[in-house]
Design a protein around this motif. Sequence first.
Motif, PDB file in Angstrom:
ATOM      1  N   LYS B  18      -5.219  -2.725  -2.083  1.00  0.00           N
ATOM      2  CA  LYS B  18      -6.457  -2.508  -1.320  1.00  0.00           C
ATOM      3  C   LYS B  18      -6.279  -2.927   0.140  1.00  0.00           C
ATOM      4  CE  LYS B  18     -11.421  -3.155  -1.719  1.00  0.00           C
ATOM      5  NZ  LYS B  18     -11.675  -3.722  -0.387  1.00  0.00           N
ATOM      6  N   ALA B  19      -5.442  -3.952   0.361  1.00  0.00           N
ATOM      7  CA  ALA B  19      -5.201  -4.437   1.726  1.00  0.00           C
ATOM      8  C   ALA B  19      -4.179  -3.563   2.461  1.00  0.00           C
ATOM      9  CB  ALA B  19      -4.738  -5.888   1.695  1.00  0.00           C
ATOM     10  N   GLY B  20      -3.730  -2.506   1.827  1.00  0.00           N
ATOM     11  CA  GLY B  20      -2.843  -1.568   2.522  1.00  0.00           C
ATOM     12  C   GLY B  20      -1.366  -1.750   2.231  1.00  0.00           C
ATOM     13  N   CYS B  21      -1.032  -2.635   1.305  1.00  0.00           N
ATOM     14  CA  CYS B  21       0.370  -2.811   0.934  1.00  0.00           C
ATOM     15  C   CYS B  21       0.868  -1.529   0.246  1.00  0.00           C
ATOM     16  CB  CYS B  21       0.507  -4.012   0.004  1.00  0.00           C
ATOM     17  SG  CYS B  21       2.172  -4.231  -0.643  1.00  0.00           S
ATOM     18  N   ARG B  22       1.977  -0.996   0.714  1.00  0.00           N
ATOM     19  CA  ARG B  22       2.506   0.236   0.110  1.00  0.00           C
ATOM     20  C   ARG B  22       3.959   0.106  -0.344  1.00  0.00           C
ATOM     21  NH1 ARG B  22      -1.917   0.736  -0.319  1.00  0.00           N
ATOM     22  NH2 ARG B  22      -3.349   2.418   0.212  1.00  0.00           N
ATOM     23  N   ALA B  69      10.747  -1.860   9.485  1.00  0.00           N
ATOM     24  CA  ALA B  69      10.329  -0.481   9.746  1.00  0.00           C
ATOM     25  C   ALA B  69       8.807  -0.374   9.889  1.00  0.00           C
ATOM     26  CB  ALA B  69      10.824   0.431   8.624  1.00  0.00           C
ATOM     27  N   GLY B  70       8.129  -1.531   9.890  1.00  0.00           N
ATOM     28  CA  GLY B  70       6.697  -1.541  10.168  1.00  0.00           C
ATOM     29  C   GLY B  70       5.797  -1.379   8.959  1.00  0.00           C
ATOM     30  N   ALA B  71       6.354  -1.495   7.755  1.00  0.00           N
ATOM     31  CA  ALA B  71       5.551  -1.275   6.548  1.00  0.00           C
ATOM     32  C   ALA B  71       4.765  -2.526   6.163  1.00  0.00           C
ATOM     33  CB  ALA B  71       6.456  -0.879   5.383  1.00  0.00           C
ATOM     34  N   ARG B  72       3.649  -2.311   5.450  1.00  0.00           N
ATOM     35  CA  ARG B  72       2.976  -3.440   4.794  1.00  0.00           C
ATOM     36  C   ARG B  72       3.683  -3.662   3.475  1.00  0.00           C
ATOM     37  NH1 ARG B  72      -3.276  -4.939   5.919  1.00  0.00           N
ATOM     38  NH2 ARG B  72      -2.703  -5.802   7.931  1.00  0.00           N
ATOM     39  N   VAL B  73       4.354  -4.795   3.342  1.00  0.00           N
ATOM     40  CA  VAL B  73       5.267  -4.993   2.221  1.00  0.00           C
ATOM     41  C   VAL B  73       5.070  -6.365   1.594  1.00  0.00           C
ATOM     42  CG1 VAL B  73       7.078  -5.676   3.864  1.00  0.00           C
ATOM     43  CG2 VAL B  73       7.727  -4.976   1.543  1.00  0.00           C
ATOM     44  N   MET B  74       5.322  -6.405   0.302  1.00  0.00           N
ATOM     45  CA  MET B  74       5.122  -7.648  -0.447  1.00  0.00           C
ATOM     46  C   MET B  74       6.221  -7.823  -1.486  1.00  0.00           C
ATOM     47  SD  MET B  74       1.641  -8.850  -2.375  1.00  0.00           S
ATOM     48  CE  MET B  74       1.727  -8.394  -4.078  1.00  0.00           C
ATOM     49  N   THR B  75       6.515  -9.076  -1.799  1.00  0.00           N
ATOM     50  CA  THR B  75       7.337  -9.392  -2.951  1.00  0.00           C
ATOM     51  C   THR B  75       6.675 -10.544  -3.684  1.00  0.00           C
ATOM     52  OG1 THR B  75       9.565  -9.937  -3.773  1.00  0.00           O
ATOM     53  CG2 THR B  75       8.853 -11.039  -1.773  1.00  0.00           C
ATOM     54  N   SER B  76       7.054 -10.742  -4.936  1.00  0.00           N
ATOM     55  CA  SER B  76       6.506 -11.882  -5.672  1.00  0.00           C
ATOM     56  C   SER B  76       7.588 -12.451  -6.552  1.00  0.00           C
ATOM     57  CB  SER B  76       5.327 -11.441  -6.533  1.00  0.00           C
ATOM     58  OG  SER B  76       5.772 -10.586  -7.564  1.00  0.00           O
TER      59      SER B  76
END
Lengths: 182, 354
Positions: B18-22, B69-76
Amino acid sequence: MLNEKIICAGFGGQGVMLMGQLISYAGMLEGKEVSWLPSYGPEMRGGTANCSVMVSERPIGSPVISDDATTAIIMNLPSLDKFEVDVATGGNIIINSSLIERKTKRDDLKAYYVPANDIAVELGNARVANMIMLGAYLELTKVVSVESVMTALKKIFGESKAHLMKINEDALAKGSESIKAQ
Amino acid sequence: MAKVLMKGNEAIGAAAIKAGCRYFFGYPITPQNELPEYMSREMPKVGGVFLQAESEIAAINMVYGAAGAGARVMTSSSSPGIALKQEGITYIAGAELPCVIVNIVRGGPGLGGIQPSQSDYNQVTRGGGNGDYKLLVYAPANLQEMVDLMQEAFDAADFYRNPVMMVGDGMIGQMMEPIEFKDSVSRFDLPEKDWATTGTKGQRKPNIINSLALDPAELEKHNHKLQKKYDAMKENEVRYETYNMENAEVVIVAYGTTSRIVRNAINDLKEQSINVGLIRPITLWPFPEKAFDEVPAACKSLLSVEMSMGQMVDDIKIASNGRWPVSFYGRVGGMIPTPEAVMGKVKELIGGEK
């Protein structure tokens, strides 16, 4: 004031997690504060499973039940051995007498014995034993309504399991009858 | 929007999308597995990328690449997995890239156990990697707060161009609570990511993403620049909650799951006419030093309650600056403090029952 702390326990596959989720979900639908906390660990299939559920009128602090459960719903013997000590004095213990031969060792609890597996087989599906226990619990405490539980079940089941709604509803009713007869 | 009942790990995933992470890169570890599982199912539906890497180290370096590269990115991951990611995290901090890292903490040291713990406090607040860098670290106490903070975490990461860590523990990850996904407006004015390596198309000079600076003068300058950023975080990003502070004889400091148990203890003590306050850090770094100005002068003791061996005590001592004695009560290894034990410790500090 409503402040229910419920332990649901049995072996993996008996539907104890679902039973707890249905109570939580129904409580949420009725605007109550709820939490659901599963045991998790390196368990094998057929190993023990349990969850702690809270339904309250006040915001829930800790979701952990230590020795202050108001009700324990017990589906198999190892769970009775483990959790009967965690119910507060005066609390309820609902025991699946189809699989558990002994009575509770506690004399300060209100104990109810429900032959859930036998009733489930009579209904034609052994897998609804959990819903019979849940029906017994709802009759006993009226913490949430049967209607809310059915609404919750419909959401969890979705379209693909719609045909199972009827037998689950019957199972809740049978559980309720079993308490009324005690 | 109506409330939904969700497991913590899944709620994190939903809030991130929802926060835009892709982009999500991860590697399995208990007790956070439902998060990558959720991402693997839901990311493709929004045109995003889920990738299970061959290791934690690979996953964090994929985050490095996507962030560059400017992405919204996450790891866990969970504790030992986060330890493995530290090299990548310090590179990302050094290269000034935004990302969100979720740590669902389990007991340590080493592989430890899989039950809830808070023993990564030092790892997350001191930086497990090399060099002078800081992470903005959120430690929500319930699922609603975690979901609400997720947008904030991605926005703050972009705004400061810095990794942000979301810390939960096994209990937060595994439990279910009602959650409402609210539409929030970002409080940050986020600039274009004109530094990202998105291809020059022959129109501009190439952007370079790097954490290597061999010229000492250059590297010193870079460190001062980073420090200014951390000072701005200290100024603007501190979050905390205080509870029942008025006339408190003891003030407990606790965060996350532990703060919920402590709150129960405080309410029970109140019924016994014992007044105990709570300082609940929501950001572990920056630590809410300001909150200690609310502690009554007559307070007999501060008490750190943790699921670790007193790792937060240092920060409490720094924040209280000798104004009150600091005590500690904790359980570790996946054991969870009970309200009764916390009450017992408080009574010991004030000299017995009333």
